[in-house]
Write a protein that holds these residues in place. Structure first.
Motif, PDB file in Angstrom:
ATOM      1  N   SER A  18      14.490  11.122  64.231  1.00 46.68           N
ATOM      2  CA  SER A  18      14.759  11.709  62.902  1.00 46.68           C
ATOM      3  C   SER A  18      14.758  10.643  61.812  1.00 46.68           C
ATOM      4  N   ASP A  19      14.832   9.375  62.243  1.00 47.42           N
ATOM      5  CA  ASP A  19      14.776   8.306  61.239  1.00 47.42           C
ATOM      6  C   ASP A  19      13.374   8.159  60.682  1.00 47.42           C
ATOM      7  N   ARG A  20      12.417   8.670  61.450  1.00 46.79           N
ATOM      8  CA  ARG A  20      11.018   8.428  61.091  1.00 46.79           C
ATOM      9  C   ARG A  20      10.452   9.590  60.269  1.00 46.79           C
ATOM     10  N   LEU A  21       9.657   9.209  59.276  1.00 46.02           N
ATOM     11  CA  LEU A  21       9.068  10.195  58.370  1.00 46.02           C
ATOM     12  C   LEU A  21       8.169  11.165  59.131  1.00 46.02           C
ATOM     13  N   THR A  22       8.455  12.429  59.017  1.00 49.27           N
ATOM     14  CA  THR A  22       7.632  13.466  59.649  1.00 49.27           C
ATOM     15  C   THR A  22       7.505  14.617  58.667  1.00 49.27           C
ATOM     16  N   ASP A  23       6.297  15.173  58.522  1.00 45.81           N
ATOM     17  CA  ASP A  23       6.168  16.276  57.564  1.00 45.81           C
ATOM     18  C   ASP A  23       6.472  17.604  58.252  1.00 45.81           C
ATOM     19  N   ARG A  24       6.447  18.685  57.499  1.00 46.60           N
ATOM     20  CA  ARG A  24       6.863  19.980  58.063  1.00 46.60           C
ATOM     21  C   ARG A  24       5.846  20.539  59.053  1.00 46.60           C
ATOM     22  N   HIS A  25       4.694  19.850  59.182  1.00 48.33           N
ATOM     23  CA  HIS A  25       3.702  20.278  60.184  1.00 48.33           C
ATOM     24  C   HIS A  25       3.836  19.447  61.453  1.00 48.33           C
ATOM     25  N   ILE A  29       4.329  10.325  59.735  1.00 47.86           N
ATOM     26  CA  ILE A  29       3.698   9.610  58.620  1.00 47.86           C
ATOM     27  C   ILE A  29       3.991   8.125  58.791  1.00 47.86           C
ATOM     28  N   THR A  30       2.952   7.388  59.194  1.00 49.50           N
ATOM     29  CA  THR A  30       3.115   5.963  59.511  1.00 49.50           C
ATOM     30  C   THR A  30       2.261   5.069  58.622  1.00 49.50           C
ATOM     31  N   ASP A  31       1.464   5.670  57.749  1.00 52.33           N
ATOM     32  CA  ASP A  31       0.417   4.939  57.031  1.00 52.33           C
ATOM     33  C   ASP A  31       0.585   5.149  55.526  1.00 52.33           C
ATOM     34  N   LEU A  32       0.875   4.074  54.803  1.00 59.45           N
ATOM     35  CA  LEU A  32       1.058   4.149  53.347  1.00 59.45           C
ATOM     36  C   LEU A  32      -0.069   3.393  52.661  1.00 59.45           C
ATOM     37  N   ARG A  33      -0.694   4.045  51.668  1.00 64.21           N
ATOM     38  CA  ARG A  33      -1.712   3.350  50.878  1.00 64.21           C
ATOM     39  C   ARG A  33      -1.139   3.131  49.489  1.00 64.21           C
ATOM     40  N   ILE A  34      -1.129   1.886  49.076  1.00 65.61           N
ATOM     41  CA  ILE A  34      -0.555   1.552  47.766  1.00 65.61           C
ATOM     42  C   ILE A  34      -1.673   1.082  46.841  1.00 65.61           C
ATOM     43  N   SER A  35      -1.875   1.799  45.736  1.00 59.69           N
ATOM     44  CA  SER A  35      -2.813   1.339  44.723  1.00 59.69           C
ATOM     45  C   SER A  35      -2.052   0.418  43.784  1.00 59.69           C
ATOM     46  N   ILE A  36      -2.542  -0.820  43.620  1.00 61.73           N
ATOM     47  CA  ILE A  36      -1.799  -1.767  42.775  1.00 61.73           C
ATOM     48  C   ILE A  36      -2.450  -1.913  41.403  1.00 61.73           C
ATOM     49  N   THR A  37      -3.538  -1.178  41.147  1.00 60.22           N
ATOM     50  CA  THR A  37      -4.149  -1.094  39.825  1.00 60.22           C
ATOM     51  C   THR A  37      -5.195   0.007  39.847  1.00 60.22           C
ATOM     52  N   ARG A  66       9.822  -3.165  46.500  1.00 58.69           N
ATOM     53  CA  ARG A  66      11.083  -2.416  46.718  1.00 58.69           C
ATOM     54  C   ARG A  66      10.783  -1.051  47.312  1.00 58.69           C
ATOM     55  N   MET A  67       9.779  -0.367  46.733  1.00 54.74           N
ATOM     56  CA  MET A  67       9.439   0.967  47.250  1.00 54.74           C
ATOM     57  C   MET A  67       8.849   0.865  48.657  1.00 54.74           C
ATOM     58  N   ALA A  68       8.034  -0.176  48.892  1.00 54.71           N
ATOM     59  CA  ALA A  68       7.431  -0.349  50.227  1.00 54.71           C
ATOM     60  C   ALA A  68       8.514  -0.566  51.279  1.00 54.71           C
ATOM     61  N   ARG A  69       9.533  -1.360  50.934  1.00 52.06           N
ATOM     62  CA  ARG A  69      10.604  -1.621  51.909  1.00 52.06           C
ATOM     63  C   ARG A  69      11.289  -0.320  52.333  1.00 52.06           C
ATOM     64  N   VAL A  70      11.511   0.565  51.396  1.00 53.35           N
ATOM     65  CA  VAL A  70      12.178   1.825  51.742  1.00 53.35           C
ATOM     66  C   VAL A  70      11.257   2.684  52.619  1.00 53.35           C
ATOM     67  N   PHE A  71       9.980   2.718  52.290  1.00 50.04           N
ATOM     68  CA  PHE A  71       9.022   3.443  53.135  1.00 50.04           C
ATOM     69  C   PHE A  71       9.033   2.875  54.563  1.00 50.04           C
ATOM     70  N   GLY A  75       9.868   4.392  58.620  1.00 54.09           N
ATOM     71  CA  GLY A  75       8.922   4.495  59.726  1.00 54.09           C
ATOM     72  C   GLY A  75       7.478   4.141  59.414  1.00 54.09           C
ATOM     73  N   ILE A  76       7.185   3.703  58.162  1.00 55.69           N
ATOM     74  CA  ILE A  76       5.814   3.275  57.852  1.00 55.69           C
ATOM     75  C   ILE A  76       5.506   2.007  58.643  1.00 55.69           C
ATOM     76  N   GLU A  77       4.327   1.996  59.287  1.00 55.44           N
ATOM     77  CA  GLU A  77       3.942   0.852  60.131  1.00 55.44           C
ATOM     78  C   GLU A  77       2.686   0.160  59.609  1.00 55.44           C
ATOM     79  N   LYS A  78       1.933   0.858  58.756  1.00 57.03           N
ATOM     80  CA  LYS A  78       0.672   0.299  58.249  1.00 57.03           C
ATOM     81  C   LYS A  78       0.636   0.470  56.741  1.00 57.03           C
ATOM     82  N   ILE A  79       0.294  -0.595  56.025  1.00 59.14           N
ATOM     83  CA  ILE A  79       0.136  -0.514  54.569  1.00 59.14           C
ATOM     84  C   ILE A  79      -1.257  -0.998  54.200  1.00 59.14           C
ATOM     85  N   ARG A  80      -1.995  -0.140  53.472  1.00 58.97           N
ATOM     86  CA  ARG A  80      -3.313  -0.530  52.961  1.00 58.97           C
ATOM     87  C   ARG A  80      -3.194  -0.680  51.446  1.00 58.97           C
TER      88      ARG A  80
END
Ligand code: SF4
Length: 348
Positions: A18-25, A29-37, A66-71, A75-80
């Motif tokens: 339950s600590d890990r991000l899971t959607d209602r389906h 959710i382990t993969d975060l993509r961050i646009s930095i510009t 800061r936001m990435a650390r919370v993600f 349970g986020i394991e990959k950041i692009r």
């Protein structure tokens, strides 16, 4: 309180599902993509077709971190890292250094990735590698210099990107992947040339079906070069041999050739959608969460931070938002609505 990995210690209870991000389906959710510009030094015809003129804010490296650390604590394991063009941010190596020092909930290093148009890569490959990046993806839509310049609308772009790819390999970035968006009438004649490029340059070439994410209204179902057409063209060059996926959530269908030289991937979101295994959410350059590429809404995480929200507040907002993640896209279906933002303002 959200226990970011740095705050967790041996005495804390094991990580609960339950600590890990899971959607209602039920999708993790382990993969975060961050646009930095959303600034870009190219004006590719299938992306920046019009001049919507919109320019969204860029945040500081500290705010993305800061936001990435919370993600990551969720349970986020990959950041692009994406853009626009992320190499336009001078602080990119610093961000990579900070991210590469973080650990996942399981204490593992983050899987760090980056997508670039390669224009600045020749000079940046070494610093990116030294900052902790291990692999890279370069967007390149033709191996014909004239055609490439017509697509990017930047003279000399082909030579710059080719030099960048070779510099990435010399720097030890591995694998180097090359993403090519195929658009009927523009570059479907490049398929076999890209297969040869993959074998000669030792890079993984991935073909992507064109999605309705451009600024204007260029996309039609007929403009899509389908997975089936791509494999037919490749098999006319050399027999394709399927490869196993690297992970269940992998978006590319992988192949090599019958002599084992070269690797090709095909990302077919239109004709072979992979939403059932989607493990991705995105953070836009101005700090909005997009739960799907084709979302009609943004969720203002940065607003929570600006209003003095704690890590717990950010985590609660992320959980509520991810819970609303769309089941899938509806491209080509009656009533399909283009997303509220174009690709350059979302990030790949
Ligand atoms: S279209 Fe949306 S749900 Fe489907 S794979 Fe892409 S981001 Fe995931």
């Amino acid at each position: 309180m959200v226990l970011t990995p740095a705050l967790r210690n041996e005495t804390d209870a094991a990580v609960r599902p339950s600590d890990r991000l899971t959607d209602r389906h039920g999708r993790r959710i382990t993969d975060l993509r961050i646009s930095i510009t959303d600034r870009c030094n190219y004006k590719c015809v299938y992306c920046r077709t019009g001049n919507d003129g919109a320019v969204y804010a860029e945040l500081s490296i500290a705010e993305y971190l800061r936001m990435a650390r919370v993600f990551i604590a969720l349970g986020i394991e990959k950041i692009r890292l994406t853009g626009g063009e992320p190499l336009l941010r001078r602080e990119l190596p610093q961000l990579l250094r900070e991210l590469s020092a973080l650990r996942t909930l399981d204490g593992e290093p983050l899987d760090l990735a980056l997508t670039t148009n390669g224009h600045l890569l020749e000079e940046m490959a070494e610093p990116l590698r030294a900052a902790g990046l291990s692999r890279i993806t370069v967007s390149m839509d033709a191996v014909d210099a004239d055609k490439f310049a017509r697509i990017t609308r930047v003279p000399g772009s082909y030579q710059r990107v080719l030099a960048g790819i070779r510099a990435a390999k010399r720097a030890g970035l591995d694998p180097v992947k090359v993403n090519c968006v195929l658009l009927r009438g523009f570059n479907e004649d490049q398929i076999v040339a890209f297969a040869k490029f993959s074998r000669e340059e030792g890079v993984i070439v991935r073909f992507i079906e064109f999605m309705p994410l451009e600024e204007d209204r260029l996309w039609t179902p007929e403009s899509v070069v389908s997975l089936r057409e791509i494999t037919t063209a490749l098999n006319s060059f050399k027999l394709l041999v399927p490869l196993a996926p690297n992970a269940a959530s992998e978006t590319a269908v992988r192949y090599t050739f019958d002599d084992g030289v070269g690797e090709i991937g095909i990302i077919a979101p239109v004709t072979q959608a992979f939403c059932g295994h989607c493990s991705r959410v995105r953070l836009t350059s101005d700090g909005k969460i997009r739960t799907c590429l084709f979302s009609q809404t943004d969720h203002d995480l940065y607003g929570v931070l600006q209003r003095g929200g704690s890590d717990d507040d950010l985590a609660a907002f992320i959980r509520r938002t991810v819970d609303q993640k769309e089941a899938r896209h509806h491209i080509g279906e009656p009533g399909f609505l283009k997303p509220s933002r174009s690709m350059v303002h979302i990030g790949g």
